[in-house]
Design a protein around this motif. Structure first.
Motif, short mmCIF file in Angstrom:
data_model
loop_
_atom_site.label_atom_id
_atom_site.label_comp_id
_atom_site.label_asym_id
_atom_site.label_seq_id
_atom_site.Cartn_x
_atom_site.Cartn_y
_atom_site.Cartn_z
N ALA A 77 -27.80 -1.91 -46.35
CA ALA A 77 -28.95 -2.15 -45.46
C ALA A 77 -30.12 -1.24 -45.82
CB ALA A 77 -28.53 -1.93 -44.01
N ALA A 128 -22.13 -4.14 -39.80
CA ALA A 128 -21.51 -2.82 -39.72
C ALA A 128 -21.02 -2.54 -38.30
CB ALA A 128 -22.50 -1.75 -40.16
N THR A 168 -17.84 0.25 -43.26
CA THR A 168 -19.06 0.44 -42.46
C THR A 168 -20.13 1.13 -43.28
OG1 THR A 168 -17.76 0.61 -40.41
CG2 THR A 168 -20.01 1.47 -40.37
N THR A 225 -26.75 -4.41 -40.83
CA THR A 225 -26.49 -3.43 -39.77
C THR A 225 -25.62 -4.05 -38.67
OG1 THR A 225 -28.61 -2.35 -40.21
CG2 THR A 225 -27.57 -1.89 -38.10
N LEU A 235 -23.92 -0.16 -44.31
CA LEU A 235 -25.11 0.61 -43.96
C LEU A 235 -25.90 1.02 -45.20
CD1 LEU A 235 -23.71 2.86 -41.08
CD2 LEU A 235 -25.19 0.85 -40.88
#
Length: 345
Positions: free
Chosen positions: A60, A26, A53, A23, A57
């Motif tokens: 994640a 990102a 990005t 995160t 994510l």
């Protein structure tokens, strides 16, 4: 009703740290793109920033393992059935046993610890529990509920001195035969393993019957000895219903032949004979030997699904939609990289 949750496959600590790092990366990607945009120091496009990005994510979220929780009455159990038979005669109150430590404990305590290790050594298996003194009694029919077997072991009470007619090692044979035959008929392809835990003492005047009749139903077995060759005095067990050793008195059981406190010793010979009769192994529990090391090599590697009365929840990971999305973004990134590389040639 189904519920959504996160259940990190790597654990909350590791999974949480990795998700946090991804995160942060990102956020760093967005900040760097914003700072460099319009300065001429980067050729990264808006779509490239969005794509990268999103990949970070998605990774994640996948690290946290999104899952669906649903109620179920189905349970997968291993096709291994373990029968535990524990001696509860008064001699099991003698404090001359050891289990993985030098500290002396009662034989029944060593038996309890042994039962706990057996249930832990066969994850997913089913268990049946029998206690025997003057006779054998099936206390817990075959069940995959290992904690129920542990609770049974913790609450085992010893046979009172007044009803004892002398230790007879063949007391559990009839009940063992009925239990093993029933299991074999219900689950003919299962592996059945017997653990008989006793001090091996035979004080009855009757000739002991052989355990060889069990061989047709068993795949493996262990005759487990508790106690010592030196032995010890036998505490008198009071009448009445108690819990654990609440009925153990401060007096000694008297040997009627000598008029002196009775001495009980573990009889390895009897236990080795029983192990031979069931084509199994003899294990003497002591400070160095526990049942953690006595796991049958004949356990089954098969599983079956059964229905239970008790409802439980099942957590099912749902990562595949995110994996597909991440795969599409990675393919897009690879295509963009190839296109950029061709322009630079």
């Amino acid at each position: 009703m189904n519920g959504f949750t996160f259940s990190p496959a790597l654990g909350w600590l590791t999974g949480g740290v990795l998700a946090g790092i991804l995160t942060v990366l990102a956020v760093v990607e967005i900040v760097q793109f914003t700072r460099r945009r319009g300065t001429g120091t980067t050729d990264e496009t808006v779509w490239a920033c969005v794509r990268r990005t999103l990949m970070l994510l998605l990774a994640a979220v996948m690290t946290l393992t999104p899952s669906v929780v649903a109620p179920t009455t189905s349970r997968a159990i291993n096709a291994t059935d373990v029968i535990l038979a524990v001696d509860v005669t008064g001699s099991m109150a003698v404090s001359d046993a050891a289990y993985g430590a030098d500290e002396p404990i009662t034989r029944i305590d060593a038996a309890r610890k042994a039962v706990h290790d057996v249930t832990a050594a066969y994850p997913g298996a089913s268990f049946a529990a029998i206690r025997f003194g003057a006779s054998g009694t099936l206390d817990v029919p075959l069940t995959p509920d290992a904690p129920a077997i542990d609770n049974w072991a913790d609450t085992l009470t010893l046979e009172s001195t007044s009803v004892s007619t002398g230790s007879s090692l063949d007391a559990p044979i009839d009940q063992l035969l009925v239990t093993a035959k029933s299991i074999r008929e219900s689950h003919p392809d299962d592996a059945i393993v017997l653990y008989l835990i006793s001090d091996g003492e035979q004080t009855s005047d009757k000739t002991r019957r052989t355990f060889s009749s069990l061989r047709r139903y068993l795949d493996d077995g262990f005759a487990v000895g508790v106690g010592s060759a030196e032995g010890g005095k036998i505490p008198a067990i009071a009448d009445g219903v108690g819990t654990a050793e609440s009925n153990v008195t401060n007096q000694w059981a008297i040997d009627p032949d000598t008029g002196q406190p009775g001495i009980s010793k573990m009889d390895e010979t009897n236990l080795k004979d029983i192990a031979d009769e069931i084509s199994g192994s003899f294990v003497a529990l002591d400070a160095a030997t526990t049942l953690k090391d006595a796991v049958s090599a004949k356990t089954s590697n098969q599983w079956r699904v059964t229905s239970t009365v008790k409802q439980r929840t099942r957590t099912t990971p749902v990562v595949w939609p995110l994996a597909i999305a991440l795969g599409v973004l990675l393919a897009w990134e690879l295509g963009a990289w190839i296109a950029t590389s061709r322009r630079l040639l």
